[in-house]
Design an enzyme around this catalytic site. Structure first.
Site, PDB file in Angstrom:
ATOM      1  N   HIS A  62       0.859  -1.189   0.000  1.00 20.14           N
ATOM      2  CA  HIS A  62       0.000   0.000   0.000  1.00 20.14           C
ATOM      3  C   HIS A  62       0.895   1.239   0.000  1.00 20.14           C
ATOM      4  O   HIS A  62       1.856   1.319   0.779  1.00 20.14           O
ATOM      5  CB  HIS A  62      -0.894  -0.002   1.251  1.00 20.14           C
ATOM      6  CG  HIS A  62      -1.676   1.258   1.444  1.00 20.14           C
ATOM      7  ND1 HIS A  62      -1.360   2.180   2.421  1.00 20.14           N
ATOM      8  CD2 HIS A  62      -2.757   1.756   0.788  1.00 20.14           C
ATOM      9  CE1 HIS A  62      -2.210   3.190   2.363  1.00 20.14           C
ATOM     10  NE2 HIS A  62      -3.078   2.957   1.385  1.00 20.14           N
ATOM     11  N   HIS A  85       1.537  11.194  -2.075  1.00 25.02           N
ATOM     12  CA  HIS A  85       0.308  10.885  -1.344  1.00 25.02           C
ATOM     13  C   HIS A  85      -0.516  12.163  -1.284  1.00 25.02           C
ATOM     14  O   HIS A  85      -0.203  13.073  -0.516  1.00 25.02           O
ATOM     15  CB  HIS A  85       0.656  10.374   0.048  1.00 25.02           C
ATOM     16  CG  HIS A  85      -0.506   9.789   0.787  1.00 25.02           C
ATOM     17  ND1 HIS A  85      -1.637   9.318   0.160  1.00 25.02           N
ATOM     18  CD2 HIS A  85      -0.716   9.590   2.122  1.00 25.02           C
ATOM     19  CE1 HIS A  85      -2.483   8.850   1.054  1.00 25.02           C
ATOM     20  NE2 HIS A  85      -1.950   9.015   2.251  1.00 25.02           N
ATOM     21  N   ASP A  94      18.929  -6.894  30.125  1.00 24.80           N
ATOM     22  CA  ASP A  94      18.997  -6.444  31.522  1.00 24.80           C
ATOM     23  C   ASP A  94      20.409  -5.951  31.810  1.00 24.80           C
ATOM     24  O   ASP A  94      21.389  -6.626  31.455  1.00 24.80           O
ATOM     25  CB  ASP A  94      18.638  -7.589  32.478  1.00 24.80           C
ATOM     26  CG  ASP A  94      17.197  -8.055  32.319  1.00 24.80           C
ATOM     27  OD1 ASP A  94      16.288  -7.238  32.537  1.00 24.80           O
ATOM     28  OD2 ASP A  94      16.995  -9.220  31.959  1.00 24.80           O
ATOM     29  N   ASP A 127      15.481 -12.982  31.166  1.00 23.14           N
ATOM     30  CA  ASP A 127      14.448 -13.874  31.700  1.00 23.14           C
ATOM     31  C   ASP A 127      13.469 -14.163  30.562  1.00 23.14           C
ATOM     32  O   ASP A 127      12.428 -13.507  30.426  1.00 23.14           O
ATOM     33  CB  ASP A 127      13.701 -13.223  32.875  1.00 23.14           C
ATOM     34  CG  ASP A 127      14.656 -12.700  33.938  1.00 23.14           C
ATOM     35  OD1 ASP A 127      15.634 -13.411  34.230  1.00 23.14           O
ATOM     36  OD2 ASP A 127      14.436 -11.578  34.439  1.00 23.14           O
ATOM     37  N   ASP A 187      11.746 -10.974  26.827  1.00 18.87           N
ATOM     38  CA  ASP A 187      12.440 -10.966  28.112  1.00 18.87           C
ATOM     39  C   ASP A 187      11.527 -10.301  29.129  1.00 18.87           C
ATOM     40  O   ASP A 187      11.099  -9.162  28.944  1.00 18.87           O
ATOM     41  CB  ASP A 187      13.758 -10.190  27.986  1.00 18.87           C
ATOM     42  CG  ASP A 187      14.363  -9.860  29.339  1.00 18.87           C
ATOM     43  OD1 ASP A 187      14.613 -10.795  30.113  1.00 18.87           O
ATOM     44  OD2 ASP A 187      14.564  -8.657  29.622  1.00 18.87           O
ATOM     45  N   ASP A 201      10.294  -8.331  32.220  1.00 22.66           N
ATOM     46  CA  ASP A 201      10.765  -7.273  33.122  1.00 22.66           C
ATOM     47  C   ASP A 201       9.665  -6.946  34.122  1.00 22.66           C
ATOM     48  O   ASP A 201       8.515  -6.711  33.731  1.00 22.66           O
ATOM     49  CB  ASP A 201      11.134  -6.007  32.332  1.00 22.66           C
ATOM     50  CG  ASP A 201      12.431  -6.152  31.570  1.00 22.66           C
ATOM     51  OD1 ASP A 201      13.359  -6.783  32.106  1.00 22.66           O
ATOM     52  OD2 ASP A 201      12.518  -5.644  30.437  1.00 22.66           O
ATOM     53  N   ASP A 215      10.872  -6.895  26.997  1.00 27.68           N
ATOM     54  CA  ASP A 215      11.712  -6.633  25.830  1.00 27.68           C
ATOM     55  C   ASP A 215      11.504  -7.683  24.750  1.00 27.68           C
ATOM     56  O   ASP A 215      11.474  -8.889  25.029  1.00 27.68           O
ATOM     57  CB  ASP A 215      13.197  -6.624  26.230  1.00 27.68           C
ATOM     58  CG  ASP A 215      13.530  -5.506  27.212  1.00 27.68           C
ATOM     59  OD1 ASP A 215      13.031  -4.393  27.010  1.00 27.68           O
ATOM     60  OD2 ASP A 215      14.305  -5.756  28.161  1.00 27.68           O
TER      61      ASP A 215
END
Length: 558
Positions: free
Chosen positions: A117, A163, A443, A449, A503, A505, A511
């Site tokens: 588009h 446009h 981190d 994690d 991850d 947090d 994240d």
């Protein structure tokens, strides 16, 4: 293995992290298919046939695996080498060689097309830069439909690409056409459709017609009478460029119907009756191989179609959603012969996208997307067109192409659809983030994690849209989950499996750590190495997951 993070000038945090190693289930499988801790060519052949479902495999196929692992010993693979194979690119969940395998000899209306588009915009829809760069990028990603908006330049002497009604910059039309010509068939030999949103007077339409003929030459497809009632096939259109826009007379009439005064209407009618303008109109019209029609009659009559000519109809995502509530089966019927293009609503100034499955589930062939954006809907679009060798064309499932057993067309909102199959997805573990990201990317003071979220999405089939997430593996670069999820499916032909890794947090937004989206119709069963991609859709070099896919019962969903 230990990693350390400096908290301040006098304090350091140390973490003991495990390395990537085979999960217990993989060790047990290795024991079942090996002898005395070694897996021979014959052992591996049994494994790839019985576990991976690769019934085509032979000893040469297995020898290719051994060569890929650079294993030339006669005693066979040990566990670590077997594990490396499972996580290798050779063990992809999608077919390896990217071959076009679907029937490409059906009418163009029987396929989903990878559609862009406002293909010239580099950013938002309001004040971003226009350029040939996004056109080149789109074509090299396999996009097959490019859109250009044509307007008068300030002097009124030339056509330019921009446009309209915004502060976006302009781009030279000839440069855009050259970009299409030079990149159209770099990654796919199947046809490119150039949709022109034409806001030009007849004299400039004539100029554009000459530019199109001169630029594309013999690659420009000219539609013959035999294709008026049925579109040609992608196979017949290989290495061809098709022009799609409103024929000149329809363009003038559309402006008359959109609020022109009585005197303006008379002038427009006189203009189209003028002999010179007729010649211009015919010259321009003859280059148009996919005629764009008007939404005459509003919601009530726009899907009636013309038995004597196939057309392309465009509507916004909002119009589609409104129409689908009461006429879902009629949309499906319309798209069996004609082409339906869906475009983002005008309020998406940020170039965001919408759920593409709303269009696909109703048979819409051109679900137009802002390719310069990113996010889960663009990932779904990219995932869909990984199918069929990445050629930019995916054949619509039979359920959208024929009447049902009771004589009616498929209705996505039918609540009586039965479960056809169940997809089982087991996510074992992952690796590679430590090589694709810096130590403190996720981190500042600890390893990441990670958790994974898996979902199967089918718009319009609420019971087929399910999401699960794994537990979080804390402080680990090599997360282990060993979790299995089940997805009962009613319309597996249109299912997309999406997996996102993040991850966790506690005090801020989680994240992003990678994503992938896979068309269910292409997934190979068994244990597979699933490579992850970044937000834009580019594949990470190392980050990947080990996942097992099982369909029960095993059904053909192509």
């Amino acid at each position: 293995m230990k990693v350390t993070f400096k908290v301040c000038f006098c304090c350091v945090r140390s973490f003991k992290v495990k390395s990537s190693e085979p999960p217990q289930e993989i060790k047990s499988l290795f024991d079942d298919y090996s002898q005395n801790g070694r897996m021979s060519v014959d052992d591996m052949l049994r494994f790839v046939i019985q576990v991976q479902g690769e019934t085509h495999a032979d000893s040469n196929y297995v020898k290719d695996i051994f060569n890929m692992l650079k294993h030339h010993g006669v005693s066979g693979l040990h566990l670590e080498e077997f594990y490396r194979y499972l996580l290798s690119d050779f063990n992809s969940p999608l077919p390896l060689h990217g071959e076009v395998w679907q029937d490409m000899n059906q009418p163009l209306s029987h396929y989903f097309l990878y559609t862009g588009h406002n293909s010239y915009l580099t950013g938002n829809q309001f004040n971003s830069r226009s350029s040939t760069e996004p056109i080149v990028k789109a074509l090299r990603r396999g996009v097959r439909v490019i859109e250009l908006d044509l307007w008068l330049n300030p002097s009124g002497s030339e056509a330019e690409v921009r446009h309209g009604g915004t502060l976006t910059s302009t781009e030279d039309l000839q440069k855009c056409l050259n970009a299409v010509k030079e990149n159209a068939f770099k990654v796919s030999e199947y046809p490119v459709v150039l949709t022109l949103e034409d806001h030009l007077p007849p004299d400039l339409q004539k100029k554009v017609a000459k530019m199109l003929r001169k630029t594309f030459g013999g690659t420009l497809f000219r539609c013959r009478d035999e294709y008026k009632k049925c579109f040609p096939s992608p196979e017949a259109l290989k290495n061809k460029i098709l022009i799609s826009t409103k024929p000149p007379k329809e363009y003038l009439q559309s402006h008359i119907s959109q609020g022109a005064t009585t005197s303006e209407s008379v002038n427009a009618e006189e203009l189209i009756q003028d002999e010179d303008e007729k010649i211009l109109a015919v010259e321009y019209r003859d280059l148009i191989s996919i005629h764009a029609g008007n939404r005459k009659g509003g919601l009530k009559n726009c899907l009636n179609g013309d038995p004597n000519r196939v057309i392309r109809l465009s509507m916004s995502e909002q119009w589609l959603e409104t129409l689908a509530k009461t006429r879902g089966a009629d949309i499906v019927m319309f798209t069996q012969r004609n082409i339906l293009r869906i475009f983002p609503k005008t309020t998406r100034f940020d170039s965001s996208n919408y759920d593409p499955l709303v269009g696909w589930i109703h048979g819409a062939q051109m679900v137009a997307f802002n390719m310069q954006s990113h996010g889960k809907f663009l990932w779904m679009m990219q995932g869909m067109f990984k199918g069929n060798g990445g050629c930019g064309y995916v054949k619509k499932p039979d359920v959208l192409l024929s009447n049902g057993s009771r004589g009616g067309n498929f209705d996505p909102f039918n609540q009586d659809l039965q479960i056809k199959t169940t997809l089982k997805v087991k996510i074992y573990n992952g690796e590679g983030w430590n090589m694709d990201f810096s130590q403190d990317h996720f981190d500042r003071y600890s390893p990441p994690d990670f958790y994974a979220k898996a979902s199967v999405r089918i718009a319009g089939i609420p019971l087929d849209t399910i999401s699960y997430r794994t537990e979080t593996d804390t402080n680990e670069w090599f997360p282990v989950w060993n979790e299995e999820f089940e997805f009962p499916l009613r319309v597996p032909e249109l299912a997309l499996l999406c997996i996102t890794v993040k991850d966790h947090d506690r005090n801020s937004q989680n994240d992003f750590a990678g994503q992938t989206c896979l068309p269910l119709s292409e997934i190979r069963p068994g244990l597979r190495a699933v490579r992850l991609h970044d937000r834009v859709g580019d594949v990470f070099k190392h980050a990947r997951l080990l996942v097992r896919f099982v369909l029960e019962p095993l059904v053909s969903i192509n």
